[in-house]
Design an enzyme around this catalytic site. Structure first.
Site, PDB file in Angstrom:
ATOM      1  CE  LYS A 210      -1.454   2.093   3.665  1.00 63.46           C
ATOM      2  NZ  LYS A 210      -2.111   2.991   4.625  1.00 63.46           N
ATOM      3  CG  ASN A 211       2.709   2.569   3.574  1.00 63.12           C
ATOM      4  OD1 ASN A 211       1.574   3.041   3.546  1.00 63.12           O
ATOM      5  ND2 ASN A 211       3.263   2.147   4.690  1.00 63.12           N
TER       6      ASN A 211
ATOM      7  NE  ARG B 134       0.514  12.260   8.095  1.00 57.78           N
ATOM      8  CZ  ARG B 134       0.452  13.550   8.401  1.00 57.78           C
ATOM      9  NH1 ARG B 134      -0.653  14.045   8.899  1.00 57.78           N
ATOM     10  NH2 ARG B 134       1.481  14.340   8.213  1.00 57.78           N
TER      11      ARG B 134
ATOM     12  CB  CYS C 288      -3.824   6.671  11.206  1.00 61.19           C
ATOM     13  SG  CYS C 288      -4.429   5.167  10.436  1.00 61.19           S
TER      14      CYS C 288
ATOM     15  NE  ARG D 205       1.462   9.654  10.571  1.00 64.54           N
ATOM     16  CZ  ARG D 205       0.947   8.506  10.139  1.00 64.54           C
ATOM     17  NH1 ARG D 205       0.030   7.891  10.833  1.00 64.54           N
ATOM     18  NH2 ARG D 205       1.332   7.975   9.011  1.00 64.54           N
ATOM     19  N   PRO D 206       3.701  15.984  11.438  1.00 67.54           N
ATOM     20  CG  PRO D 206       5.472  17.318  12.197  1.00 67.54           C
ATOM     21  CD  PRO D 206       4.750  16.024  12.468  1.00 67.54           C
ATOM     22  CB  VAL D 207       3.250  18.191   5.982  1.00 67.70           C
ATOM     23  CG1 VAL D 207       2.185  17.122   6.091  1.00 67.70           C
ATOM     24  CG2 VAL D 207       2.645  19.580   6.174  1.00 67.70           C
ATOM     25  CG  ASP D 208       8.015  20.140  10.065  1.00 68.08           C
ATOM     26  OD1 ASP D 208       7.627  18.962   9.976  1.00 68.08           O
ATOM     27  OD2 ASP D 208       8.846  20.526  10.905  1.00 68.08           O
ATOM     28  CG  LEU D 209      10.631  16.800   8.458  1.00 70.48           C
ATOM     29  CD1 LEU D 209      10.890  15.359   8.865  1.00 70.48           C
ATOM     30  CD2 LEU D 209      11.872  17.651   8.704  1.00 70.48           C
TER      31      LEU D 209
ATOM     32  CG  ASP E 134       3.293   1.072   9.646  1.00 71.80           C
ATOM     33  OD1 ASP E 134       2.898   1.843  10.540  1.00 71.80           O
ATOM     34  OD2 ASP E 134       3.365   1.415   8.455  1.00 71.80           O
TER      35      ASP E 134
ATOM     36  CB  ILE F 149       8.474   5.672  14.381  1.00 71.31           C
ATOM     37  CG1 ILE F 149       9.616   4.667  14.217  1.00 71.31           C
ATOM     38  CG2 ILE F 149       8.185   6.381  13.055  1.00 71.31           C
ATOM     39  CD1 ILE F 149      10.938   5.263  13.770  1.00 71.31           C
TER      40      ILE F 149
END
Length: 422
Positions: free
Chosen positions: A22-23, A94, A118, A123-127, A308, A330
């Site tokens: 999936k990922n 996400r 989820c 889980r920020p998107v800043d990176l 996971d 993580i």
């Protein structure tokens, strides 16, 4: 909402086919936005998240056709007519943020809603955003959307991640393929899904070196062409089903499984008293004795133990001999399955990012509730070896990451059924 009823039913035996990852598929699909030629993915999993990504790409003007019962995705982005990824779609998942880099690289502008998915920690998107800024993007956050522009196109640069991020590495990698000049990504994620994406992009004409290491170098090209690419085996589904005979007894062969996808996980299984051997068609798993030994687990970026698989491993250790300590490094707030396992008679103490599990003789069936994707399947695994019936509710999480879970477990002798909402 549907629920799943599991009844403890003794040892398992047979074969379980493992789907494409999936990922990996969710990363490969946005790569179609980098080219005006067709991209075809084979071995695609049939999951609700794939349907969500299909909906998102279609909203941007891409064409996505599902062939061979959904296992082949034929995509074309020759006529993109929209550069705004809307909140109503993006909020569901996400991985939607992965359209940002490709659209920006190809057309120099994109507007993407901040994502959902989820509820596991911040889980920020800043990176992701800092990586694109390193390639010359101008970004503005406004009304919950990222407004991105690259006047004159993206330019090669140095992307140095302070933390390892799979998604940010993927976004940067795709964006850099069409940037002018050379991009070097340091502290890059090394996951098999990253390697799979790089191999697909290379087939499309990208110049990439170092995939699978912590330093990836990309020489930008003017355009990418079409390609056909098989999605790599899902190592999380593989690890999940490897735990079924470990928990229940018996022997199960996982078709398409590869040891190099789950090396650190296999080491912990061996330590716990589980045999894993390679076969012509995949991997075969069985317990060495009636009892599993307690082991300590620390989640880490690949090639370490996968976050996971932490929830599923906890389900195994609930009935192990001794005391196990699981340390989650993580994601924060990723022990939400522990209170549900307690309802089944498990002995678990959680302190921050550490869970201490004291093994009991046997779990007892109970009504439990899934809190996220991996938690939902951990409760099913626990129910397989519990005394009596376990009903897992809110299994819509499950549909995001596991195809035909009931059919696959039934096929090896589990007593499991899906109860449709009345």
């Amino acid at each position: 909402m549907d629920s799943i009823l599991v009844t403890g039913n003794g040892p398992l035996s047979g074969q379980i086919p493992i789907a494409g990852a999936k990922n990996a598929c969710l990363t490969l699909m946005p790569a179609t936005l980098l080219s005006d030629e067709p991209l075809t993915l084979t071995n695609a999993p049939r999951l609700s998240d794939i349907r969500t990504m299909t909906e998102l790409l279609a909203s941007l003007g891409a064409e996505v056709s599902q062939l061979q019962d959904g296992q082949v995705l034929a995509m074309s982005s020759h006529d993109l007519n929209n550069h705004t990824a809307d909140y109503d779609i993006v909020r569901k998942m996400r991985a939607s943020i992965l359209v940002l880099g490709p659209m920006l690289a190809r057309d120099g502008h994109a507007i993407v809603s901040l994502p959902g998915g989820c509820a596991i920690g911040a889980r920020p998107v800043d990176l992701h955003l800092k990586a694109l800024e390193a390639l010359g993007a101008e970004l503005e956050l406004k009304d919950g959307y990222v407004h991105a522009r690259a006047r004159g196109g993206l330019k090669g640069g140095k992307v140095d991640f302070p933390l390892v991020s799979v998604g940010a590495t993927e976004n940067a990698l795709m964006a850099a393929t069409l940037a002018k000049g050379t991009t070097v990504i340091t502290n890059a994620a090394r996951e098999p899904e990253i390697v799979d994406l790089a191999h697909c992009l290379q087939k499309m004409g990208a110049q990439i070196e170092g995939e699978g290491t912590s330093t990836i170098t990309i020489q930008g090209v003017d355009r990418l062409h079409g390609a056909t690419h098989p999605v790599v085996t899902d190592r999380i589904e593989l690890g999940t089903y490897m735990l079924a005979p470990a928990i229940c007894g018996g022997e199960v062969e996982l078709l398409g499984g590869r040891m190099n996808l789950v090396g650190a996980f296999c080491e912990k299984l061996d330590e716990a008293g589980i045999d894993v051997r390679e076969t012509e068609q995949g991997l075969s798993v069985k317990r060495r004795s009636d009892h599993v030994k307690a082991v300590d687990v620390t989640t880490e970026p690949f090639p370490g133990f996968p976050t996971d698989l932490q929830a599923q491993m906890m389900a195994l250790l609930c009935t192990a001999d001794g005391v196990s300590v699981l340390e989650e490094k993580i994601f924060e707030n990723r022990f939400m399955h522990a209170p549900e396992l307690l309802r089944m008679g498990a002995r678990i103490e959680v302190h921050g990012g550490t869970a201490t599990v004291t093994g009991v003789d046997r779990l007892k069936g109970a009504p439990v509730m899934a809190t996220d994707l991996r938690a939902s399947v951990s409760l099913i695994l626990a129910g397989l070896a519990a005394e009596g019936d376990t009903t897992v509710s809110r299994v819509y999480h499950l549909d995001r990451g596991y195809e035909h879970v009931v059919r696959k477990l039934e096929g090896v002798g589990a007593k499991i059924e899906r109860i449709k909402e009345q």
